[in-house]
Design a protein around this motif. Sequence first.
Motif, PDB file in Angstrom:
ATOM      1  N   ASP A 176       0.847  -1.199   0.000  1.00 48.14           N
ATOM      2  CA  ASP A 176       0.000   0.000   0.000  1.00 48.14           C
ATOM      3  C   ASP A 176       0.878   1.242   0.000  1.00 48.14           C
ATOM      4  OD1 ASP A 176      -2.239  -1.563   0.046  1.00 48.14           O
ATOM      5  OD2 ASP A 176      -2.672  -1.276   2.177  1.00 48.14           O
ATOM      6  N   PRO A 177       0.361   2.384  -0.471  1.00 47.05           N
ATOM      7  CA  PRO A 177       1.169   3.610  -0.485  1.00 47.05           C
ATOM      8  C   PRO A 177       1.293   4.236   0.897  1.00 47.05           C
ATOM      9  CG  PRO A 177      -1.027   4.057  -1.323  1.00 47.05           C
ATOM     10  CD  PRO A 177      -0.953   2.574  -1.122  1.00 47.05           C
ATOM     11  N   TRP A 178       2.349   5.013   1.079  1.00 45.53           N
ATOM     12  CA  TRP A 178       2.493   5.853   2.252  1.00 45.53           C
ATOM     13  C   TRP A 178       1.515   7.011   2.129  1.00 45.53           C
ATOM     14  CZ3 TRP A 178       6.974   5.780   5.823  1.00 45.53           C
ATOM     15  CH2 TRP A 178       7.750   4.632   5.680  1.00 45.53           C
ATOM     16  N   ARG A 179       1.045   7.555   3.262  1.00 43.19           N
ATOM     17  CA  ARG A 179       0.028   8.600   3.252  1.00 43.19           C
ATOM     18  C   ARG A 179       0.580   9.891   3.874  1.00 43.19           C
ATOM     19  NH1 ARG A 179      -5.682   6.941   3.245  1.00 43.19           N
ATOM     20  NH2 ARG A 179      -5.775   4.880   2.307  1.00 43.19           N
ATOM     21  N   VAL A 180       0.165  11.006   3.291  1.00 42.53           N
ATOM     22  CA  VAL A 180       0.577  12.326   3.771  1.00 42.53           C
ATOM     23  C   VAL A 180      -0.652  13.220   3.830  1.00 42.53           C
ATOM     24  CG1 VAL A 180       2.025  14.350   3.344  1.00 42.53           C
ATOM     25  CG2 VAL A 180       2.860  12.064   2.702  1.00 42.53           C
ATOM     26  N   THR A 181      -0.928  13.806   4.983  1.00 46.06           N
ATOM     27  CA  THR A 181      -2.036  14.748   5.104  1.00 46.06           C
ATOM     28  C   THR A 181      -1.668  16.051   4.413  1.00 46.06           C
ATOM     29  OG1 THR A 181      -2.677  13.782   7.228  1.00 46.06           O
ATOM     30  CG2 THR A 181      -3.551  15.962   6.720  1.00 46.06           C
ATOM     31  N   LEU A 182      -2.606  16.578   3.610  1.00 47.67           N
ATOM     32  CA  LEU A 182      -2.353  17.785   2.817  1.00 47.67           C
ATOM     33  C   LEU A 182      -3.109  18.979   3.378  1.00 47.67           C
ATOM     34  CD1 LEU A 182      -2.704  16.254  -0.765  1.00 47.67           C
ATOM     35  CD2 LEU A 182      -0.618  16.505   0.611  1.00 47.67           C
ATOM     36  N   GLU A 183      -2.580  20.171   3.087  1.00 54.52           N
ATOM     37  CA  GLU A 183      -3.284  21.408   3.413  1.00 54.52           C
ATOM     38  C   GLU A 183      -4.546  21.515   2.566  1.00 54.52           C
ATOM     39  OE1 GLU A 183      -2.699  23.474   5.709  1.00 54.52           O
ATOM     40  OE2 GLU A 183      -0.568  23.487   6.202  1.00 54.52           O
ATOM     41  N   ALA A 184      -5.495  22.330   3.028  1.00 54.06           N
ATOM     42  CA  ALA A 184      -6.703  22.580   2.248  1.00 54.06           C
ATOM     43  C   ALA A 184      -6.346  23.310   0.958  1.00 54.06           C
ATOM     44  CB  ALA A 184      -7.699  23.391   3.064  1.00 54.06           C
ATOM     45  N   GLY A 185      -7.169  23.127  -0.065  1.00 53.12           N
ATOM     46  CA  GLY A 185      -6.915  23.779  -1.340  1.00 53.12           C
ATOM     47  C   GLY A 185      -6.547  22.763  -2.398  1.00 53.12           C
ATOM     48  N   PRO A 186      -6.537  23.176  -3.650  1.00 49.54           N
ATOM     49  CA  PRO A 186      -6.284  22.237  -4.743  1.00 49.54           C
ATOM     50  C   PRO A 186      -4.825  21.848  -4.905  1.00 49.54           C
ATOM     51  CG  PRO A 186      -6.630  24.440  -5.596  1.00 49.54           C
ATOM     52  CD  PRO A 186      -6.913  24.521  -4.125  1.00 49.54           C
ATOM     53  N   GLY A 187      -3.897  22.548  -4.255  1.00 51.72           N
ATOM     54  CA  GLY A 187      -2.486  22.232  -4.395  1.00 51.72           C
ATOM     55  C   GLY A 187      -2.087  20.997  -3.606  1.00 51.72           C
ATOM     56  N   VAL A 188      -0.848  20.580  -3.773  1.00 51.21           N
ATOM     57  CA  VAL A 188      -0.310  19.414  -3.066  1.00 51.21           C
ATOM     58  C   VAL A 188       0.756  19.924  -2.093  1.00 51.21           C
ATOM     59  CG1 VAL A 188       0.753  17.141  -3.299  1.00 51.21           C
ATOM     60  CG2 VAL A 188      -0.745  17.995  -5.097  1.00 51.21           C
ATOM     61  N   ARG A 189       0.276  20.474  -0.980  1.00 53.05           N
ATOM     62  CA  ARG A 189       1.188  20.989   0.041  1.00 53.05           C
ATOM     63  C   ARG A 189       0.975  20.209   1.335  1.00 53.05           C
ATOM     64  NH1 ARG A 189       1.041  27.292   1.389  1.00 53.05           N
ATOM     65  NH2 ARG A 189       1.202  27.324  -0.896  1.00 53.05           N
ATOM     66  N   PRO A 190       2.008  19.512   1.818  1.00 50.63           N
ATOM     67  CA  PRO A 190       1.843  18.721   3.040  1.00 50.63           C
ATOM     68  C   PRO A 190       1.497  19.602   4.245  1.00 50.63           C
ATOM     69  CG  PRO A 190       3.850  18.098   1.887  1.00 50.63           C
ATOM     70  CD  PRO A 190       3.344  19.351   1.234  1.00 50.63           C
ATOM     71  N   ARG A 191       0.662  19.047   5.126  1.00 51.59           N
ATOM     72  CA  ARG A 191       0.329  19.745   6.357  1.00 51.59           C
ATOM     73  C   ARG A 191       1.234  19.224   7.467  1.00 51.59           C
ATOM     74  NH1 ARG A 191      -5.695  19.240   8.105  1.00 51.59           N
ATOM     75  NH2 ARG A 191      -4.995  17.385   9.217  1.00 51.59           N
ATOM     76  N   ALA A 192       2.059  20.109   7.994  1.00 46.22           N
ATOM     77  CA  ALA A 192       2.998  19.722   9.045  1.00 46.22           C
ATOM     78  C   ALA A 192       3.417  20.974   9.794  1.00 46.22           C
ATOM     79  CB  ALA A 192       4.224  19.029   8.446  1.00 46.22           C
ATOM     80  N   PRO A 193       3.819  20.844  11.056  1.00 46.60           N
ATOM     81  CA  PRO A 193       4.283  22.007  11.814  1.00 46.60           C
ATOM     82  C   PRO A 193       5.482  22.669  11.140  1.00 46.60           C
ATOM     83  CG  PRO A 193       3.896  20.143  13.273  1.00 46.60           C
ATOM     84  CD  PRO A 193       3.795  19.618  11.874  1.00 46.60           C
ATOM     85  N   ALA A 194       5.588  23.984  11.302  1.00 45.98           N
ATOM     86  CA  ALA A 194       6.666  24.725  10.661  1.00 45.98           C
ATOM     87  C   ALA A 194       7.950  24.712  11.473  1.00 45.98           C
ATOM     88  CB  ALA A 194       6.230  26.174  10.408  1.00 45.98           C
TER      89      ALA A 194
END
Length: 218
Positions: free
Chosen positions: A55-73
């Motif tokens: 199975d693929p690894w999973r990454v939570t994304l920010e809202a919106g149509p782009g592909v930006r990972p959601r993670a602390p800065a």
Amino acid sequence: MLDSPDPPAVRAIVARLVRDTPLTDGAAECQARVHVYRPLVVGAAILREPIERGDPWRVTLEAGPGVRPRAPASRATLHTQVGALRMAGVACRVAAALVAPEDMVSDPRAMDREQAIRRTGRCRSEFYGWSLLYHAPGMPRIGFVEPHPTFRHLPSFFDSPLEVLDRSEFLGRHGVRSRPLALLTQPEDFDRAADGTLVNRYVPHGTLRRPSRLGWLP
């Protein structure tokens, strides 16, 4: 044109690409195979390992149509979140999310004001290669990275940026957006040998210096 009104901060890091080059090949040969890159990083990506192999690894994304990972800065908050996931039994690792075309602003003056590139000088990080995070249209805000065909606890990665670009363009032609990641080494990838030295379990004969830390984050 940005998908989000807030462009991400960009940091230029210095990272050495890991090669399976044993020291027995000689210092000159090892040095000839060293490749150091300066990837532009927009933040971290927390990759959650799949339970089922294949199975693929999973990454939570920010809202919106782009592909930006959601993670602390910040690295402190990122350490805390990753630690909490592992305490809950979720195997995960941290990669560096790289700049994608969607991050660019249309006004160069806005780029100067909001996306001034901060640079790091020393080679503090090492990475296996370039992974590709992708998100199919209409899906929840979860991105995927394919699993490595050989190593159970690594996502797949490409050996050159041209390969990941070729794959990204192929997905784009089919309506699938993506973002490259630098798959950094991490302390959990190393075992301690009998003489006390650290040995990377995926590249045991490589000339790795040390596990990568999160110094590229604020």
